[in-house]
Write an enzyme that holds these catalytic residues in place. Structure first.
Site, short mmCIF file in Angstrom:
data_model
loop_
_atom_site.label_atom_id
_atom_site.label_comp_id
_atom_site.label_asym_id
_atom_site.label_seq_id
_atom_site.Cartn_x
_atom_site.Cartn_y
_atom_site.Cartn_z
N ALA A 334 21.29 67.95 70.36
CA ALA A 334 21.92 68.95 69.98
C ALA A 334 23.39 68.44 70.54
O ALA A 334 23.85 67.38 70.43
CB ALA A 334 21.60 70.20 70.62
N SER A 335 24.07 69.52 70.82
CA SER A 335 25.34 69.44 71.17
C SER A 335 25.84 68.61 72.35
O SER A 335 27.05 68.36 72.66
CB SER A 335 26.30 70.94 71.19
OG SER A 335 26.21 71.43 69.88
#
Length: 647
Positions: A334-335
């Site tokens: 993810a981020s």
């Protein structure tokens, strides 16, 4: 006339002939006797003189036995000298089945003295197949004092049964360190085949256990030691009469790990009742301070041989306690990858520190109607690279991924360790590579070409991309060190090292080899830009984790990530309360502190935990507070824990 005939028919004895016959018989008898005496003398000479050594050895083998003496296994300590794996003395009941005429009757009698279960008997029957004839076979481990007392009183009834004291591995902290230490268990046929192939089988004569996973397996050669032997004289019942010779074993090496036990226990307490993993590393040298996977299991169950029922229960547990999530668990990063992509894009000239992108809340793939949404539906307005990290702007990284392309994304992310094992000192089959997608990977996996639309979610750590918690932690240490890469490692030193030094020496030389390749490819100022953005995640006016870290007495930097477990439809809004728990987002957070002189870098993954910034960030803060401040009772308000604020 008749008288004359009678005299004519009567024979007169020939004494001379009879004497000759007798003499011939005497000579033949003497010759036979002489031959037999000669044969006897030759045989005696053969046995007593010419074959003395051979028959003396055979005689001694019937009278003298060589008993292997297994070495004590090395103790495992944490970095502060607290024992994590020790050896306890247990008492074991042994029986020599080949010398007992009615074995079943003997076993039934023993049941009246010790608690022999059907499983004990079944294991005994399996074990005896691997033992040589007339050798005692273990029947029951870990006898109680009451069982020992009852047997000793009745020992005269069981001439071929005895009790011996043996070293037994014990893990005092139970499930807290299983996924680090692993465990030892009984040597099986696969172990024997491997040891024979490595020409080590003779070192394990008399040793019942071997390291199966974790540190116990990886450092088996250090921990095991060298066996000794006892030469003893035995009677016709196989009982030892006296000791003739003793060659003591050489104990295994004690080892010290990099693990901080208190930190490990604290993190395990925080993770209680959750599924997830945490890896904490000292970024200055790659020492692993904590490696926790939850849920876990008690390794002591395996040491003496786990029962079928208990093993089945572990296998069928839906929470999968046997699975090491820190090393084998693969999750979309993810981020958390945005700082690494930002550095890569700056190095490639795809963006500059002043590049600004307008974010309306979505990004549209050129030439199509396909839109990729930002977590903030109304968008972030004008965004530069620092703001893109502070507010975790998805649309910024959609554009960056599009401009970089999958080939350059793969090249740079691979340099940060994604798609590769970290090299941590655990067996390679206990660590996953994860998936760093590429054209070649997709063709090999799906027999399909790479599409431009496949690249876009890679920009925010989604799509096909998966990583392990230990990979996330290693990548973070590379960021902290401006491109220098240390191999994460668990061994700090051995006792031999300690005896040669007044204090703890540095980590093993092999582990301290520094890879500076990435440092040479990236301008120093780009590292600082990325780290400034990570600092603002926690302390910026719009940082996604600013509420959690407000008022913190130390400065830190980090990045959150919220990994989707399934894809949302175009008009679907995520609502955790309306979906099953196993489909909820994973919460991820990476962080290091203190900001100016980092002492710890952590990666947190909470399975189905929700928002990375709130849930993951709050979890990470409690760990940092504990490690840096000694605060074990950090209070996080429910409003902060439950908020959903971006990644």
């Amino acid at each position: 006339m008749q008288h004359l005939n009678w005299r004519h028919q009567t024979k007169i004895r020939d004494h001379s002939a009879e004497t000759n016959l007798f003499l011939r018989r005497v000579l033949i008898a003497f010759a036979v006797l002489l031959v037999m005496v000669t044969i006897l003398l030759v045989t005696l000479a053969h046995l007593q003189i010419f074959s003395y050594g051979y028959y003396n050895t055979k005689s001694n083998k019937n009278r003298i036995e060589i008993i292997p003496v297994p070495p004590n296994r090395g103790i495992i300590y944490d970095r502060n000298g607290i024992p994590l794996a020790i050896n306890n003395t247990i008492y074991q009941l042994n029986i020599t089945p080949d010398k007992i005429s009615n074995l079943n009757a003997q076993l039934d009698e023993l049941r009246t003295l010790v608690d022999l279960t059907d499983e004990d008997i079944e294991n005994f029957q399996k074990e005896r197949r691997g033992y040589k004839a007339h050798r005692p076979v273990p029947l029951k481990d870990n006898l109680t004092q009451q069982e020992i007392a009852r047997f000793v009183v009745n020992q005269h009834r069981f001439p071929f049964v005895n009790i011996t004291g043996n070293q037994h591995r014990y893990y005092p902290y139970g499930s807290a360190l299983t996924h680090v230490l692993g465990y030892v268990s009984k040597i099986n046929n696969q172990d024997k085949a491997r040891l024979e192939e490595e020409d080590k089988l003779s070192d394990y004569v008399g040793t019942p256990n071997i390291g199966k996973i974790g540190i116990e397996r990886f450092y088996e050669d250090l921990l095991h030691g060298t066996p000794g032997y006892e030469e003893v004289e035995v009677n016709n019942r196989g009982k030892i009469v006296r000791q003739l010779n003793h060659n003591p074993p050489l104990a295994g090496e004690d080892i010290y790990l990099t693990i901080d036990l208190n930190l490990q226990l604290y993190i395990q307490k925080l993770l209680a009742g959750r599924k997830g993993a945490v890896v904490a590393i000292d970024p200055n040298n790659g020492e692993v301070l904590a490696l926790v996977s939850s849920p876990s299991y008690d390794p002591n169950l395996f040491v003496g041989g786990i029962s079928s029922a208990k093993y089945k229960a572990l296998l069928e547990d839906p929470d999968k306690p046997l699975f090491n999530r820190a090393m084998l668990g693969t999750y979309p990063p993810a981020s958390t990858v945005k700082p690494f992509i930002a550095v890569s894009a700056l190095s490639e000239g795809v963006i500059t520190p002043k590049t600004v992108v307008s974010d309306p809340g979505y990004w549209q793939l050129p030439g199509t109607e396909k839109r990729f949404r930002d977590w903030l539906r109304w968008g972030h307005g004008k965004v530069d690279v620092t703001k893109s990290l502070e507010e975790s702007v998805d649309t910024y990284y959609y554009q960056v991924a599009y401009d970089l392309g999958i080939d350059r994304l793969y090249f740079w992310m691979n340099k940060f360790g994604y798609g590769e094992r970290t090299g941590i000192d655990i067996s390679p089959n206990e660590e996953s590579r994860g998936i760093l997608p590429s054209r070649e990977w997709k063709m090999g996996r799906y027999k399909q070409p790479w599409l431009q639309g496949d690249t876009i979610p890679v920009g925010i750590g989604q799509g096909y991309w998966t990583a392990t918690p230990v990979q996330l932690a290693k990548a973070l240490t590379i960021m902290v060190n401006d491109g220098k890469s240390y191999i994460p490692h668990l061994l700090k030193q051995t006792r031999s090292d300690l005896l040669n030094e007044d204090n703890f020496p540095p980590s093993p030389a092999a582990a301290l080899k520094v890879d500076t390749t990435l440092a040479g490819l990236i301008n120093e100022k780009y590292w600082q830009i990325a780290k400034d953005g990570m600092y603002k995640v926690m302390f910026g006016t719009r940082g996604t984790a600013r509420k959690i870290y407000a008022g913190s007495p130390y400065k830190a930097a980090g990045k959150s990530g919220t990994a989707q477990v399934y894809g949302l439809k175009a008009d679907e809004i995520y609502n955790a309360s309306q979906i099953p728990e196993h489909l909820r987002d994973h919460a991820l957070f990476i962080a290091f502190a203190p900001y100016d002189k980092p002492k710890i870098a952590i990666a947190v993954v909470l399975e189905n935990g929700g928002s990375g910034s709130s849930k993951g960030g709050a979890f990470a803060k409690r760990i940092l507070d504990y490690y840096l401040l000694g605060d074990d009772d950090v209070k996080i308000s429910e409003s902060i824990l439950n908020m959903r604020q971006g990644d």
